[in-house]
Design an enzyme around this catalytic site. Structure first.
Site, PDB file in Angstrom:
ATOM      1  N   LYS A 194     -21.237  27.289   5.501  1.00  0.00           N
ATOM      2  CA  LYS A 194     -22.636  26.908   5.311  1.00  0.00           C
ATOM      3  C   LYS A 194     -22.877  26.571   3.845  1.00  0.00           C
ATOM      4  CE  LYS A 194     -26.426  29.261   4.336  1.00  0.00           C
ATOM      5  NZ  LYS A 194     -27.174  28.295   3.512  1.00  0.00           N
ATOM      6  N   GLU A 253     -18.487  36.889  -4.501  1.00  0.00           N
ATOM      7  CA  GLU A 253     -18.425  36.402  -5.879  1.00  0.00           C
ATOM      8  C   GLU A 253     -19.877  36.223  -6.298  1.00  0.00           C
ATOM      9  OE1 GLU A 253     -18.861  34.550  -8.813  1.00  0.00           O
ATOM     10  OE2 GLU A 253     -17.854  32.746  -8.092  1.00  0.00           O
ATOM     11  N   CYS A 280     -22.312  30.978 -12.631  1.00  0.00           N
ATOM     12  CA  CYS A 280     -22.240  32.429 -12.493  1.00  0.00           C
ATOM     13  C   CYS A 280     -21.481  33.044 -13.673  1.00  0.00           C
ATOM     14  CB  CYS A 280     -21.599  32.809 -11.173  1.00  0.00           C
ATOM     15  SG  CYS A 280     -20.106  31.879 -10.833  1.00  0.00           S
ATOM     16  N   GLU A 284     -29.590  38.366 -15.298  1.00  0.00           N
ATOM     17  CA  GLU A 284     -29.020  37.030 -15.241  1.00  0.00           C
ATOM     18  C   GLU A 284     -30.166  36.016 -15.186  1.00  0.00           C
ATOM     19  OE1 GLU A 284     -26.842  36.048 -11.660  1.00  0.00           O
ATOM     20  OE2 GLU A 284     -25.463  34.809 -12.823  1.00  0.00           O
TER      21      GLU A 284
END
Lengths: 323, 773
Positions: free
Chosen positions: B191, B265, B299, B396
């Protein structure tokens, strides 16, 4: 307005500063990171269409049109000077909507300085002489100094000196500093372009340190190569030298010029160097008083690209006047 | 009138647009509306949503919101394709992957333009990085597919893999997911992120034209609901997810108690450390590549700049000067550095976070670039005067915003770098080899780049420590995520659930073994098992045990492998010497064959001791003049839940591999038969185990397990008790610790010795060192 309307070297010369060994030795260059930046820079910027044409004209204005061959004669120097005065055909100049276009300088051995000066009379094109035992720079020191004096007396406005590579390789910065200072003094009002022969300095850190020492000694330009070393101008070396110019400018306020030389043969390469100057040093360094391209065969490729811009079809070398 | 004279005055760049029409024509070929790709064919959607161009806000295409039925259909097709795919030889699977890689290459510009239109990233990046790296990833896995049987002879494919990928590197993340899955013999349902489905759909088309067997790759599009349908689907054996830590956590919870393999991840707040001897100009370029690559929506973005105090002022000045030349604008322009953020919500989030930072005292320096008037653009931003306590030093941002701090010494740099819940990547800038390798070893990060940043290669593993997730993608280490190792079932030699025979013995006091000492349980309770009383550890005992582990970690992890190996040999020696006592304890613990279990136990310790100084890292083949080496690093603190049966060997099996490789472990002994464990801890002291390296607890199973599994100081937990698997997985979400659930009661523990134990006992760090004199 084109840069050629200004007389070259309106800016204040680099007066030099005392040798600062602590600064020189603190310089560190990481080769792989420098290479990555040099590799990505041409991919990050590009110029197309009219912009490309204009940038190519600027490249012509920054060319030190050069002949440094053992078989040079008055004849080919004469031809070179004619091309320097009229690097583009009149029809091309009018298509581009420009007035006069001329190269940055004509660069020859001492033997042909007077001839070139005669040929360029009535123009603002300076004659540059390679000097100080070019290309190896190993003739007796006094003779190297005398050679400068003779070229200046013959009318050279710029002296491309070669440094003693041994001083760099042995870390003898004081000797390099003194040598360059002496050369500069011998040049009087002529501008000093210090050739580092980067292909023979071993490491990028040496290139950076030698650049800085030459600027401290008062070099007006720093230049990569004689064109006779196995490796001449490259983008990584240029990155290191332009960054040294930037650091020196930030510390002293002095503007020092940059001249990559040797192996620059294509219009694309010339654009890459202009992009590097704009990105690393800013627009001020896109003028011929602070940027030169040392080249002998570059011009014809630029002419062909401009022809393509103007007509939409690719040109042949034979259609452009020889230099 | 020629523009040339004017341009000569300004020496500006001018526009350099990439032609969008081939990509737009490709979308138009589908009528601007896409179905889902199932079983090698397109299936029309029942509902659609709009996919927009972030640079303009314009609608690019309508994409299907897949229904749960369509997800199920996709899974069934993938299941049907499994035997077909696995019947192919390794070279045949390799050829298919090679073909896919080549097809991407042959359509590289179409992929690049489509990616830029859909994602908003500069065409330079999609053209020079995303697409070539995707092709490269599949290419290198074509090789792994070919080598699969000889390199992993004892492993099986997992089955149908559900893969959920993010919007920041749409095609590249697709390649990272699909390539290893297919190479190891699995089939997939993938997906893409709802913001960026288009290159996945182009990839689907390529699967068709490249002749991939139908059902091997299925693409279902849609929002998080579609992802959820995948995660809960009973026929999916593996979930691979890249995305936010928040969603990763919910996937961990959803899959708890199932046998689904999981790799996550997740997010990061990666440090970018500049020492005073670094090449500062190169480090400045490194910052540009670290945080203004892909608009900072990376990331592993180097988003926390740590600069040595002595050069901080100079470095910030250079950085600000560099920011002045950054160009933000139309992502299709070949000469811009930064494009648009993915979505207005993201733009809003970044803006709000920066406001928070400024309100907390940060000083903002914004790049003086012109932003386009439409589209979702945010300028490159540097925030100084940020402290570890600031929100922006911990959260983040996932945007082009860099926060900067200073440090004084290398140890302080490490402390600041590791002061984060994340551990994805780190970048270290120094010309000093000693500093580089020392800091690289100490930072908690799955990938470390020395004098470089954001370098990727299909042969190097990528993945996080801590809350940045677990599992690796790329390289040999990434393949294990798509393999399962079957453990040999028990032959009943050591397994017994029988009651302990009530043999009367001399009353003894069995305490807890924590920090190298026998301690009484905090609660003061004990449990009676046959004739003996065993301490019941409570929450505080668990806390103390983990604290003792934490104190021992740095010493044990940095001890030489030779030293650790010696201690294990010594333990084996002492255990041999206590033969009579241990055999008696095993007999009292209803072991069907005490002699055999005792012998196996000593062998097992010797086997671990043998491996302790031989579990090497590797050197990956990457770009020229680049050393990529891997360090298998201990997790730190581990928890080990022993199985019910095999009270001695089970205890050792679940703890000694971890200890051997440098972890500090707290074990929970078999609840039925804790006596051998109690005998064993008495030997640890005399075997020179440093205090806190191995704690052994007894107690009420679920209570202790839940405290251990939820403890944030525990980085990994091995659970050999099937009754506790779900509890372990659920409780592990606090810090997203890695979990390994095995049924120790149905395994032949002795025969199931394999290097996999040491792979599981470590996490791989990839260290990149580009070099040149």
């Amino acid at each position: 307005m084109s840069a050629v309307d200004q007389a070259p070297f309106q800016l204040d010369r680099n007066p030099g500063i005392p040798l600062d060994l602590k600064w020189v030795r603190s310089i560190q260059v990481n080769r792989s990171a420098t290479e990555r930046r040099a590799q990505s820079l041409p991919a990050r910027r590009t110029v197309k269409k009219e912009w490309q044409a204009a940038w190519l004209v600027r490249a012509i204005e920054c060319i030190d049109l050069t002949t440094l061959s053992g078989d040079d004669t008055e004849g080919n120097v004469h031809r070179l000077c004619a091309k320097a005065k009229q690097p583009l055909s009149p029809s091309m100049i009018s298509l581009l909507g420009l007035g006069n276009v001329q190269v940055g300088a004509v660069c020859v051995y001492h033997r042909y300085v007077a001839e070139a000066v005669r040929n360029l009379e009535g123009t603002s094109i300076p004659v540059a002489a390679v000097s100080t035992g070019f290309p190896a720079g190993l003739s007796p020191f006094e003779e190297r100094v005398k050679e400068i004096e003779r070229s200046v007396a013959s009318g050279a406005k710029e002296i491309d000196i070669v440094i003693t590579r041994a001083h760099v390789l042995q870390g003898n910065w004081k000797a390099l500093f003194e040598e360059t200072k002496t050369f500069r003094a011998a040049c009087c009002d002529a501008h000093v372009k210090a050739i580092l022969a980067t292909g023979e300095l071993g490491t990028l850190t040496n290139v950076a340190r030698a650049s800085l020492v030459c600027m401290m000694a008062g070099a007006d330009f720093i230049k990569t190569s004689t064109g006779k070393e196995p490796i001449n101008a490259t983008l990584p070396v240029s990155l290191v030298m332009t960054r040294a110019i930037r650091d020196y400018h930030e510390a002293t306020g002095a503007l020092v010029g940059y001249k990559p030389a040797g192996g620059i043969r294509t219009a694309k390469q010339a654009l890459d160097y202009l992009i590097l100057m704009k990105e690393e040093l800013g627009d001020r360094w896109l003028q011929p008083d602070l940027f030169r391209l040392g080249a002998s065969t570059l011009l014809v490729d630029i002419e062909r690209q401009l022809e393509h811009f103007a007509t939409g079809s690719y040109s042949a070398v034979s259609r452009h006047a020889m230099g | 009138m020629s523009k040339v004279p004017d341009i000569l005055d300004t020496m500006s760049y001018g526009p350099a647009p990439e032609d969008a029409s081939p990509a737009l024509q490709w979308i138009a070929k589908f009528g601007g509306q896409f179905g889902v790709f199932i079983g090698g064919d397109w299936h029309p959607g029942l509902g659609h949503f709009e996919s927009r161009n972030p640079a303009t806000g314009e609608i690019l295409a309508k994409v299907t919101q897949a229904t749960p039925e369509q997800v199920d259909q996709a899974v069934q097709e993938a299941k049907k394709a499994l035997p077909i795919w696995q019947a192919l030889s390794p070279t045949e699977r390799g050829r298919h992957l090679y073909n896919l890689s080549r097809h991407i290459q042959k359509n590289s510009r179409l992929f690049a333009v489509l990616e830029t239109l859909d994602n908003g990233k500069p065409i330079r990046e999609s053209r020079d990085l995303d697409i070539p790296l995707a092709s490269r990833h599949i290419f290198t896995h074509a090789g792994w597919a070919t080598l699969r049987d000889e390199e992993f002879p004892n492993a099986e494919p997992v089955g149908v893999c559900g893969q959920i990928i993010p919007w920041n590197f749409p095609l590249l993340m697709l390649a990272w997911k699909i390539a290893p899955a297919l190479a190891m013999g699995n089939t997939v349902v993938l997906k893409p992120a709802e913001f960026t489905s288009l290159t996945a759909l182009l990839f689907a088309e390529i699967c068709q034209t490249a002749g991939l067997p139908p059902g091997v790759v299925n693409i279902v599009t849609g929002d998080g609901e579609v992802g959820k349908s995948l995660v809960i689907h009973p026929d999916i054996q593996k979930i691979a997810f890249t995305g936010s830590t928040e969603v990763g956590r919910s996937i961990r919870l959803t899959t708890a108690g199932t046998s689904k393999k999981l790799s996550l991840e997740l997010g990061g707040k990666s440090p970018f450390i500049v020492f005073d001897d670094a090449d500062l100009d190169s480090a400045v370029e490194g910052v540009v590549d670290a945080i203004w690559f892909n608009q900072g929506q990376v990331c592993c973005a180097g988003s926390r700049l740590l600069v040595q105090e002595s050069i901080a002022a100079q470095f910030f000045q250079k950085l600000k000067a560099r920011m002045a030349t950054l160009r933000v604008g139309d992502p299709l322009d070949k000469a811009i550095d930064m494009g648009a953020l993915i979505d207005p919500t993201q733009l809003d989030r970044v803006s709000k976070l920066v406001e928070t930072g400024i309100a907390e005292g940060a000083k903002a320096h914004v790049a003086p670039c012109q932003l386009p008037s439409s589209g979702w653009f945010y300028p490159p931003t540097l925030l100084t005067d940020v402290e570890p306590a600031s929100t922006l030093a911990q959260e983040e941002i996932f945007g082009p915003v860099l926060v900067a701090m200073t440090f004084r010494t290398p140890p302080e740099a490490v402390a600041l770098a590791n002061n984060s819940k994340y551990g994805l990547a780190a970048s270290i800038w120094t010309q000093n080899l000693d500093v580089a390798h020392d800091i690289a070893a100490q930072v908690k990060a799955g990938t470390v780049w020395v004098n470089s940043t954001n370098l990727f290669d299909g042969n190097a593993g990528f993945g996080g420590f801590r809350e940045s997730g677990f599992g690796r993608e790329g390289g040999r280490e990434g393949l294990s995520e798509y393999l399962k190792y079957s453990y040999i079932s028990a032959n009943n030699v050591l397994v017994s659930h029988g009651e302990v025979s009530p043999t009367p013995g001399l009353d003894r006091t069995h305490k807890l073994f924590i920090g190298g000492k026998q301690v009484r349980p905090d609660g003061g309770y004990s449990m009676q098992i046959s004739s003996e009383a065993f301490a019941i550890a409570n929450r505080k005992d668990v806390r103390n045990a983990i604290e003792a582990n934490e104190n021992a970690t740095s010493g044990w992890a940095s001890a030489t492998p030779y030293f650790r190996s010696q201690i294990l040999y010594y333990l084996a020696e002492n255990l041999s010497g206590s033969r009579g006592q241990m055999i008696e304890a095993l007999s009292l613990s209803a072991c069907p064959n005490p002699e055999e279990e005792f012998a196996y136990s000593i062998d097992f310790i010797l086997w671990c001791a043998a491996w302790a100084d031989k579990w090497d890292g590797a050197m990956h083949q990457g770009p020229a003049q680049t050393l990529i080496y891997t360090r298998p690093e201990p997790w730190g603190v581990a928890a080990a839940i022993a199985p019910n049966s095999a009270p001695l060997l089970g205890l050792l099996w679940s703890a000694i591999p971890l200890v051997a490789i440098g972890n500090c472990v707290t074990s929970l002994a078999s609840p039925l038969n804790p006596l051998p464990a109690a005998e064993l801890y008495r030997l640890l002291d005399s075997s020179d185990f440093p205090p806190g390296v191995w704690n052994i607890l007894t107690g009420l199973r679920k209570d202790v397990v839940s405290h251990l599994a939820s403890h944030q100081g525990v980085a990994t937990i091995w659970c050999l008790d099937p009754d506790c698997h779900e509890l372990v997985s659920r409780s592990s979400v606090t810090n997203l610790k890695s979990t390994w659930n095995l049924d120790g009661d149905r395994m032949d523990l002795y025969a199931s010795r394999s290097p996999e134990l040491f792979r599981r006992a470590t996490q791989v760090k990839n260290i990149w060192v580009p070099y040149g004199s």
